[in-house]
Design a protein around this motif. Structure first.
Motif, PDB file in Angstrom:
ATOM      1  N   ILE A 237     -60.172 -61.891  18.888  1.00 18.39           N
ATOM      2  CA  ILE A 237     -60.964 -63.040  19.335  1.00 18.39           C
ATOM      3  C   ILE A 237     -60.468 -64.294  18.622  1.00 18.39           C
ATOM      4  O   ILE A 237     -60.244 -64.290  17.408  1.00 18.39           O
ATOM      5  N   TYR A 238     -60.316 -65.375  19.404  1.00 21.58           N
ATOM      6  CA  TYR A 238     -59.893 -66.661  18.879  1.00 21.58           C
ATOM      7  C   TYR A 238     -60.933 -67.727  19.238  1.00 21.58           C
ATOM      8  O   TYR A 238     -61.622 -67.618  20.257  1.00 21.58           O
ATOM      9  N   GLU A 239     -60.977 -68.772  18.435  1.00 23.92           N
ATOM     10  CA  GLU A 239     -61.759 -69.947  18.787  1.00 23.92           C
ATOM     11  C   GLU A 239     -60.879 -71.177  18.634  1.00 23.92           C
ATOM     12  O   GLU A 239     -59.915 -71.169  17.856  1.00 23.92           O
ATOM     13  N   ARG A 240     -61.215 -72.223  19.375  1.00 22.21           N
ATOM     14  CA  ARG A 240     -60.427 -73.450  19.320  1.00 22.21           C
ATOM     15  C   ARG A 240     -60.468 -74.055  17.914  1.00 22.21           C
ATOM     16  O   ARG A 240     -61.511 -74.083  17.269  1.00 22.21           O
ATOM     17  N   ASN A 241     -59.325 -74.514  17.468  1.00 23.41           N
ATOM     18  CA  ASN A 241     -59.198 -75.148  16.160  1.00 23.41           C
ATOM     19  C   ASN A 241     -59.885 -76.515  16.201  1.00 23.41           C
ATOM     20  O   ASN A 241     -59.433 -77.410  16.922  1.00 23.41           O
ATOM     21  N   PRO A 242     -60.968 -76.722  15.444  1.00 21.33           N
ATOM     22  CA  PRO A 242     -61.678 -78.008  15.499  1.00 21.33           C
ATOM     23  C   PRO A 242     -60.875 -79.167  14.937  1.00 21.33           C
ATOM     24  O   PRO A 242     -61.218 -80.327  15.176  1.00 21.33           O
ATOM     25  N   TYR A 243     -59.788 -78.876  14.203  1.00 19.21           N
ATOM     26  CA  TYR A 243     -58.961 -79.923  13.620  1.00 19.21           C
ATOM     27  C   TYR A 243     -57.717 -80.228  14.458  1.00 19.21           C
ATOM     28  O   TYR A 243     -56.898 -81.051  14.045  1.00 19.21           O
ATOM     29  N   TYR A 244     -57.578 -79.564  15.604  1.00 17.42           N
ATOM     30  CA  TYR A 244     -56.345 -79.750  16.378  1.00 17.42           C
ATOM     31  C   TYR A 244     -56.251 -81.189  16.868  1.00 17.42           C
ATOM     32  O   TYR A 244     -57.240 -81.781  17.301  1.00 17.42           O
ATOM     33  N   TRP A 245     -55.055 -81.740  16.828  1.00 18.31           N
ATOM     34  CA  TRP A 245     -54.879 -83.193  17.013  1.00 18.31           C
ATOM     35  C   TRP A 245     -54.775 -83.641  18.471  1.00 18.31           C
ATOM     36  O   TRP A 245     -55.018 -84.799  18.774  1.00 18.31           O
ATOM     37  N   GLU A 246     -54.385 -82.757  19.375  1.00 15.92           N
ATOM     38  CA  GLU A 246     -54.121 -83.206  20.744  1.00 15.92           C
ATOM     39  C   GLU A 246     -55.406 -83.510  21.503  1.00 15.92           C
ATOM     40  O   GLU A 246     -56.383 -82.760  21.425  1.00 15.92           O
ATOM     41  N   LYS A 247     -55.369 -84.598  22.273  1.00 15.50           N
ATOM     42  CA  LYS A 247     -56.489 -84.998  23.122  1.00 15.50           C
ATOM     43  C   LYS A 247     -55.940 -85.449  24.466  1.00 15.50           C
ATOM     44  O   LYS A 247     -54.782 -85.853  24.568  1.00 15.50           O
ATOM     45  N   ASP A 248     -56.784 -85.363  25.511  1.00 14.47           N
ATOM     46  CA  ASP A 248     -56.336 -85.827  26.822  1.00 14.47           C
ATOM     47  C   ASP A 248     -56.553 -87.342  26.935  1.00 14.47           C
ATOM     48  O   ASP A 248     -56.973 -88.012  25.981  1.00 14.47           O
ATOM     49  N   GLU A 249     -56.265 -87.888  28.111  1.00 13.19           N
ATOM     50  CA  GLU A 249     -56.349 -89.334  28.299  1.00 13.19           C
ATOM     51  C   GLU A 249     -57.761 -89.876  28.136  1.00 13.19           C
ATOM     52  O   GLU A 249     -57.957 -91.063  27.845  1.00 13.19           O
ATOM     53  N   LYS A 250     -58.750 -89.020  28.306  1.00 15.06           N
ATOM     54  CA  LYS A 250     -60.141 -89.447  28.138  1.00 15.06           C
ATOM     55  C   LYS A 250     -60.650 -89.219  26.716  1.00 15.06           C
ATOM     56  O   LYS A 250     -61.819 -89.473  26.421  1.00 15.06           O
ATOM     57  N   GLY A 251     -59.787 -88.712  25.875  1.00  9.96           N
ATOM     58  CA  GLY A 251     -60.189 -88.455  24.504  1.00  9.96           C
ATOM     59  C   GLY A 251     -60.841 -87.110  24.286  1.00  9.96           C
ATOM     60  O   GLY A 251     -61.341 -86.825  23.191  1.00  9.96           O
ATOM     61  N   GLN A 252     -60.840 -86.242  25.322  1.00  6.91           N
ATOM     62  CA  GLN A 252     -61.394 -84.901  25.159  1.00  6.91           C
ATOM     63  C   GLN A 252     -60.441 -84.049  24.321  1.00  6.91           C
ATOM     64  O   GLN A 252     -59.225 -84.166  24.421  1.00  6.91           O
ATOM     65  N   GLU A 253     -61.020 -83.158  23.527  1.00  5.49           N
ATOM     66  CA  GLU A 253     -60.211 -82.276  22.696  1.00  5.49           C
ATOM     67  C   GLU A 253     -59.424 -81.297  23.549  1.00  5.49           C
ATOM     68  O   GLU A 253     -59.881 -80.845  24.592  1.00  5.49           O
ATOM     69  N   LEU A 254     -58.228 -80.991  23.077  1.00  2.00           N
ATOM     70  CA  LEU A 254     -57.387 -79.964  23.678  1.00  2.00           C
ATOM     71  C   LEU A 254     -57.183 -78.862  22.640  1.00  2.00           C
ATOM     72  O   LEU A 254     -57.215 -79.125  21.442  1.00  2.00           O
ATOM     73  N   PRO A 255     -56.957 -77.639  23.116  1.00  2.00           N
ATOM     74  CA  PRO A 255     -56.995 -77.177  24.494  1.00  2.00           C
ATOM     75  C   PRO A 255     -58.409 -77.207  25.066  1.00  2.00           C
ATOM     76  O   PRO A 255     -59.386 -77.190  24.323  1.00  2.00           O
ATOM     77  N   TYR A 256     -58.477 -77.229  26.402  1.00  6.27           N
ATOM     78  CA  TYR A 256     -59.791 -77.269  27.055  1.00  6.27           C
ATOM     79  C   TYR A 256     -60.580 -75.975  26.837  1.00  6.27           C
ATOM     80  O   TYR A 256     -61.785 -75.994  26.624  1.00  6.27           O
ATOM     81  N   ILE A 257     -59.891 -74.844  26.929  1.00  6.44           N
ATOM     82  CA  ILE A 257     -60.570 -73.546  26.781  1.00  6.44           C
ATOM     83  C   ILE A 257     -60.930 -73.339  25.316  1.00  6.44           C
ATOM     84  O   ILE A 257     -60.081 -73.465  24.435  1.00  6.44           O
ATOM     85  N   VAL A 258     -62.188 -73.013  25.053  1.00  3.31           N
ATOM     86  CA  VAL A 258     -62.663 -73.005  23.665  1.00  3.31           C
ATOM     87  C   VAL A 258     -62.555 -71.647  22.980  1.00  3.31           C
ATOM     88  O   VAL A 258     -62.633 -71.574  21.751  1.00  3.31           O
TER      89      VAL A 258
END
Length: 580
Positions: A237-258
């Motif tokens: 089981i994995y969870e999205r890294n809350p410190y990951y730097w990439e964001k989309d054009e709207k400023g949403q965190e990437l990756p989208y899948i959590v």
């Protein structure tokens, strides 16, 4: 979600591959509402998605290690590939390097000094990534003579390491002994945390650090996901890294899948059932699965993507390692080029293509497949068309004689017999083994064919060397340089006789020379010619008896959006999102 599909289906560009991809299939002319789909990603870009959801996938085996430096097989890299980043990564659309942990770089005029500027990234524990981490990773781990790392094979120029120095907290300087054609690709190796691992390196315990029994919280990386739980033989089981730097054009965190849940399913037939029942979202399609998948596509609400020719190669090879625990007379057979050429003539590549893969593969005779468009040339490399009579004639010409029982015997009276192994549960490879066994019996060779547990097989190949012959697959790489750990005689993955102190044969020395020249040749056409010469020698010598290049297909649930799969990985996979 960095490269998780590639690791699932795979790479370490040159890691062992134990999944089977497939050949180009044209959709039928029927009114099937769910034809096999091909993608031309050159003009495709992801759209803005939504955050949330859990991706369900399956893995074929447990990891042997959770240490990315020590991982030498896809069972490990498929699990830990999500957790780490290099200074650079490869854009699978352009096949060119692009920023990863380094957000930009500069290079001097002659290409020997590179300055990398690190982005404001953080480790899973919240501590900032710094130049100290990069210098530590290279100087104390990759270049450490006491740490056996395949990465070392691709982080040198003519056998000399890069000089890696800290400029300031966010700047690192690499000084190269000579200009290096694929330097930016080479520095995609994972960067590791100094504050976590320095103690184990100093104590000489690094190779046994981050085992499969390590608490997931102790595995510290920078990747898009972090490991939450690993129950061996069951799931990851994995969870999205809350410190990951990439964001989309709207400023949403990437990756989208959590979150991601990966079931560990060793039987590929069970994996197929799980996919058809909706318990997984992605499935690497075997040739034998196609009719079942097409039959259920509408109800299952998934699309089958044809990815075309893959760089992966399936082959048979014999153990030529003088230190291996096998009979010396067998070693003498296996080291004889004529012997290997004879076996190559006895391989019915066309039959295997049609019987085992339903036509979904390309017969090959060296390590180049149609995916390597610059190097692939059907008329350049030697061929060994199926000819049992010729195979037997060659064996008789090198001293084997036919006994009264119909088997061949060497000059010392030893029956021509060997044990051939592959990973158990892989129906395609098991079918190939049985075909080879029957055809070789026709010319007086006894083959004892066995399937072994995946990790047991890898241990024999990489540690004990206790085997005679193996059927296996290697991933290809975007540039042959990143297969140096296979082709250089000193390479950790030089399958038939690894880690040679000096080349055991003249032809291996010549391959070394050609690869070393290609590494510093900046003219692409000249580099290609050097590699073609090397692969021609490999085709002549047949240290690995190449059989087919399987070609790749993947089935994906339609609820997954921004899906752009290629044989090199998924394009911008961090943008994949779930729309129920």
């Amino acid at each position: 979600m960095k490269e998780f599909i590639k690791n699932l289906l795979i790479t370490f560009g040159v890691i062992l591959l134990f999944f089977l991809p497939f050949h180009l299939i044209k959709p039928s002319n029927s009114k099937n509402e769910y034809p096999i789909k091909t993608l031309d990603i050159r003009n495709l870009e992801p759209t803005i998605g939504v955050e949330g959801g859990e991706l369900k996938r399956s893995l074929s085996a447990d990891a042997k290690t959770l240490n990315p430096v020590m991982a030498q097989e896809t069972s490990s890299t498929a699990i830990i590939g999500l957790l780490f980043n290099g200074l650079t990564k490869t854009n699978v659309k352009t096949l060119l390097p692009e920023p990863d942990l380094a957000e930009k770089w500069e290079v001097n005029k002659d290409g020997t000094v590179w300055i990398f500027h690190l982005r404001d990234a953080k480790w899973f524990d919240g501590k900032p990534v710094s130049a100290d981490d990069v210098v530590f990773t290279y100087n104390q781990i990759y270049y450490n003579p006491n740490i056996p790392s395949s990465a070392k094979d691709v982080l040198t120029v003519e056998g000399k390491p890069f000089k890696v120095e800290k400029v300031d907290d966010k700047t690192v300087k690499f000084t190269l002994p000579k200009p290096f054609a694929v330097f930016l690709n080479a520095v995609s190796q994972p960067i590791l945390p100094k504050h976590v691992l320095e103690k184990s390196v100093k104590e000489g315990k690094f190779p046994s650090t981050w085992t499969v029994n390590t608490d997931p919280k102790q595995i510290i990386g920078t990747g898009p996901y972090r490991l939450v739980k690993y129950v061996q033989g069951q799931y990851v089981i994995y969870e999205r890294n809350p410190y990951y730097w990439e964001k989309d054009e709207k400023g949403q965190e990437l990756p989208y899948i959590v979150s991601i849940k990966s079931q560990i399913i060793k039987d590929p037939d069970v994996s197929l059932v799980k996919f058809l029942s909706g318990e997984s979202d992605i499935y690497g399609v075997r040739a034998t699965d196609l009719s079942k998948l097409l039959e259920n596509a509408k109800k299952g609400d998934y699309t089958i993507y044809n990815l075309g020719a893959t760089p992966s190669t399936l082959f048979l090879f014999f153990n030529q390692n003088p230190k291996a625990p096998i009979e010396k007379y067998k070693l003498k057979w296996f080291q004889n080029t004529k012997f290997r050429q004879a076996i190559s003539y006895a391989v019915d590549r066309e039959g295997i293509k049609n019987i085992v893969y339903n036509g979904l593969a390309t017969p090959i005779y060296t390590a180049v497949t149609p995916a390597n468009k610059r190097l692939y040339d059907e008329n350049y490399y030697p061929k060994y068309p199926y000819n049992l009579q010729k195979a037997k004639e060659i064996l008789l010409s090198i001293g084997f004689k036919e006994g009264k029982d119909g088997y061949l015997y060497d000059s010392e009276g030893h029956k021509l017999s060997f044990t051939l192994i592959t990973n158990a549960g892989n129906k395609e490879r098991e079918a190939i083994g049985n075909i080879l066994k029957e055809d070789l019996r026709k010319i007086g060779i006894e083959v004892n064919f066995q399937g072994l547990d995946f990790n047991n097989l890898v241990s024999k190949l990489m540690s004990s060397y206790d085997y005679e012959a193996v059927i296996i697959v290697l991933t290809g790489s975007m540039d042959p340089y990143f297969s140096q750990n296979v082709w250089l005689s000193s390479g950790h993955m030089h399958m038939w006789n690894p880690k040679q102190q000096k080349p055991a044969t003249d032809w291996e020395a010549e391959v070394d020379r050609l690869f070393n020249l290609a590494a510093v040749e900046l003219d692409q056409n000249k580099r290609d010619e050097l590699y073609k010469q090397a692969f021609k020698i490999i085709g002549e010598q047949q240290p690995m008896i190449f059989i087919v290049a399987p070609q790749e297909m993947v089935a994906v649930r339609n609820k997954l959006k921004n899906v752009f799969p290629t044989v090199w990985g998924w394009y911008k996979d961090e943008y994949v999102y779930i729309k129920e």
